[in-house]
Design a protein around this motif. Sequence first.
Motif, PDB file in Angstrom:
ATOM      1  N   VAL A  99       0.837  -1.142  -0.119  1.00 49.18           N
ATOM      2  CA  VAL A  99      -0.153  -0.237  -0.146  1.00 49.18           C
ATOM      3  C   VAL A  99       0.791   1.280   0.030  1.00 49.18           C
ATOM      4  O   VAL A  99       1.743   1.303   0.867  1.00 49.18           O
ATOM      5  N   THR A 100       0.790   2.249  -0.749  1.00 51.88           N
ATOM      6  CA  THR A 100       1.508   3.334  -0.890  1.00 51.88           C
ATOM      7  C   THR A 100       1.072   4.361   0.061  1.00 51.88           C
ATOM      8  O   THR A 100       0.036   4.397   0.570  1.00 51.88           O
ATOM      9  N   ASP A 101       2.018   5.420   0.299  1.00 50.33           N
ATOM     10  CA  ASP A 101       1.917   6.274   1.421  1.00 50.33           C
ATOM     11  C   ASP A 101       1.637   7.690   0.705  1.00 50.33           C
ATOM     12  O   ASP A 101       2.075   7.812  -0.532  1.00 50.33           O
ATOM     13  N   THR A 102       1.528   8.531   1.471  1.00 47.82           N
ATOM     14  CA  THR A 102       1.306  10.075   1.158  1.00 47.82           C
ATOM     15  C   THR A 102       2.299  10.764   1.676  1.00 47.82           C
ATOM     16  O   THR A 102       2.449  10.859   2.869  1.00 47.82           O
ATOM     17  N   ILE A 103       2.980  11.596   1.006  1.00 48.02           N
ATOM     18  CA  ILE A 103       4.061  12.555   1.625  1.00 48.02           C
ATOM     19  C   ILE A 103       3.211  13.863   1.609  1.00 48.02           C
ATOM     20  O   ILE A 103       2.658  14.221   0.697  1.00 48.02           O
ATOM     21  N   LEU A 104       3.143  14.413   2.873  1.00 43.63           N
ATOM     22  CA  LEU A 104       2.618  15.803   3.215  1.00 43.63           C
ATOM     23  C   LEU A 104       3.773  16.897   3.125  1.00 43.63           C
ATOM     24  O   LEU A 104       4.874  16.562   3.405  1.00 43.63           O
ATOM     25  N   THR A 105       3.048  17.982   2.876  1.00 39.46           N
ATOM     26  CA  THR A 105       3.792  19.189   3.040  1.00 39.46           C
ATOM     27  C   THR A 105       3.148  20.391   3.832  1.00 39.46           C
ATOM     28  O   THR A 105       1.990  20.432   4.056  1.00 39.46           O
ATOM     29  N   THR A 106       3.836  21.277   4.212  1.00 35.09           N
ATOM     30  CA  THR A 106       3.196  22.493   4.646  1.00 35.09           C
ATOM     31  C   THR A 106       3.439  23.774   3.536  1.00 35.09           C
ATOM     32  O   THR A 106       3.822  23.504   2.529  1.00 35.09           O
ATOM     33  N   GLU A 107       2.585  24.823   3.853  1.00 35.89           N
ATOM     34  CA  GLU A 107       2.932  25.789   2.892  1.00 35.89           C
ATOM     35  C   GLU A 107       4.398  26.398   2.707  1.00 35.89           C
ATOM     36  O   GLU A 107       5.116  25.952   3.782  1.00 35.89           O
ATOM     37  N   ASN A 108       4.788  26.862   1.826  1.00 37.39           N
ATOM     38  CA  ASN A 108       6.127  27.219   1.627  1.00 37.39           C
ATOM     39  C   ASN A 108       6.469  28.325   2.450  1.00 37.39           C
ATOM     40  O   ASN A 108       5.603  29.308   2.664  1.00 37.39           O
ATOM     41  N   MET A 109       7.529  28.520   3.266  1.00 38.80           N
ATOM     42  CA  MET A 109       8.095  29.402   4.059  1.00 38.80           C
ATOM     43  C   MET A 109       9.152  30.203   3.523  1.00 38.80           C
ATOM     44  O   MET A 109      10.060  29.416   2.829  1.00 38.80           O
ATOM     45  N   GLU A 110       9.171  31.522   3.680  1.00 34.09           N
ATOM     46  CA  GLU A 110      10.461  32.370   3.393  1.00 34.09           C
ATOM     47  C   GLU A 110      11.497  32.017   4.419  1.00 34.09           C
ATOM     48  O   GLU A 110      11.707  32.351   5.371  1.00 34.09           O
ATOM     49  N   ILE A 111      12.732  31.533   3.497  1.00 39.60           N
ATOM     50  CA  ILE A 111      13.965  31.070   4.397  1.00 39.60           C
ATOM     51  C   ILE A 111      15.188  31.205   3.284  1.00 39.60           C
ATOM     52  O   ILE A 111      14.888  31.347   2.301  1.00 39.60           O
ATOM     53  N   GLU A 112      16.236  31.394   4.083  1.00 39.70           N
ATOM     54  CA  GLU A 112      17.398  31.196   3.547  1.00 39.70           C
ATOM     55  C   GLU A 112      18.221  30.006   4.144  1.00 39.70           C
ATOM     56  O   GLU A 112      18.760  30.139   5.415  1.00 39.70           O
ATOM     57  N   ALA A 113      18.515  29.135   3.349  1.00 38.02           N
ATOM     58  CA  ALA A 113      19.231  28.014   4.016  1.00 38.02           C
ATOM     59  C   ALA A 113      20.316  27.629   3.302  1.00 38.02           C
ATOM     60  O   ALA A 113      20.522  27.564   2.253  1.00 38.02           O
ATOM     61  N   ARG A 114      21.706  27.793   4.175  1.00 36.81           N
ATOM     62  CA  ARG A 114      23.084  27.543   3.683  1.00 36.81           C
ATOM     63  C   ARG A 114      23.431  26.099   4.069  1.00 36.81           C
ATOM     64  O   ARG A 114      23.666  25.812   5.305  1.00 36.81           O
TER      65      ARG A 114
END
Length: 185
Positions: A99-114
Amino acid sequence: TFPSCTWRFPRQNVPLPSVSSESWLDEYLSGFPKEALFLYLLLKGHKDYYYKTDHHWTMLGAKVAYEYYMGKESRLSLSPVKEDFLGTLYFQAPTLNSVTDTILTTENMEIEARYNDGTIKNSYYSSKHLKTNDSYRYYLDGNYERIDIHTSTPNGKSLLVVKDSYANCFVPFLNEDYEYITILD
């Protein structure tokens, strides 16, 4: 360390259970302080908190852990981003009726990731991995030695997260509470 969907015996001579693993585990854990076990007990038995075909918890499980850790409800809503996810457990031992699963997400947030490799990204999520056999890398683009995140929450608070891959879908929930998040894997 966050609780895993699988149980590993401590490195001591522990007899193998003669009854169901879950009831044995409950008896074994009864000797621990309840405060230390609360998150385990909270997540236990909720199948939506862990993937069926992967060893990680789902973003819903991470949200519950965040709410426990912070002592408040998250304002972030969850929505599906991939509904046919097959995880590492499936690819180690594939079956025809998985049985497959579902990947969930949140709304995109403003970040800077280094990232430690010099890459700079503006999202917790990497959609390119949703079309691969390693879709869990969607969260934080996978595992990196170090990620320094500057969020759009101007409160001056900083957090150091020493993590394993379970934290990849947990970290986005911290966005509303910290201006700077450093992640070490």
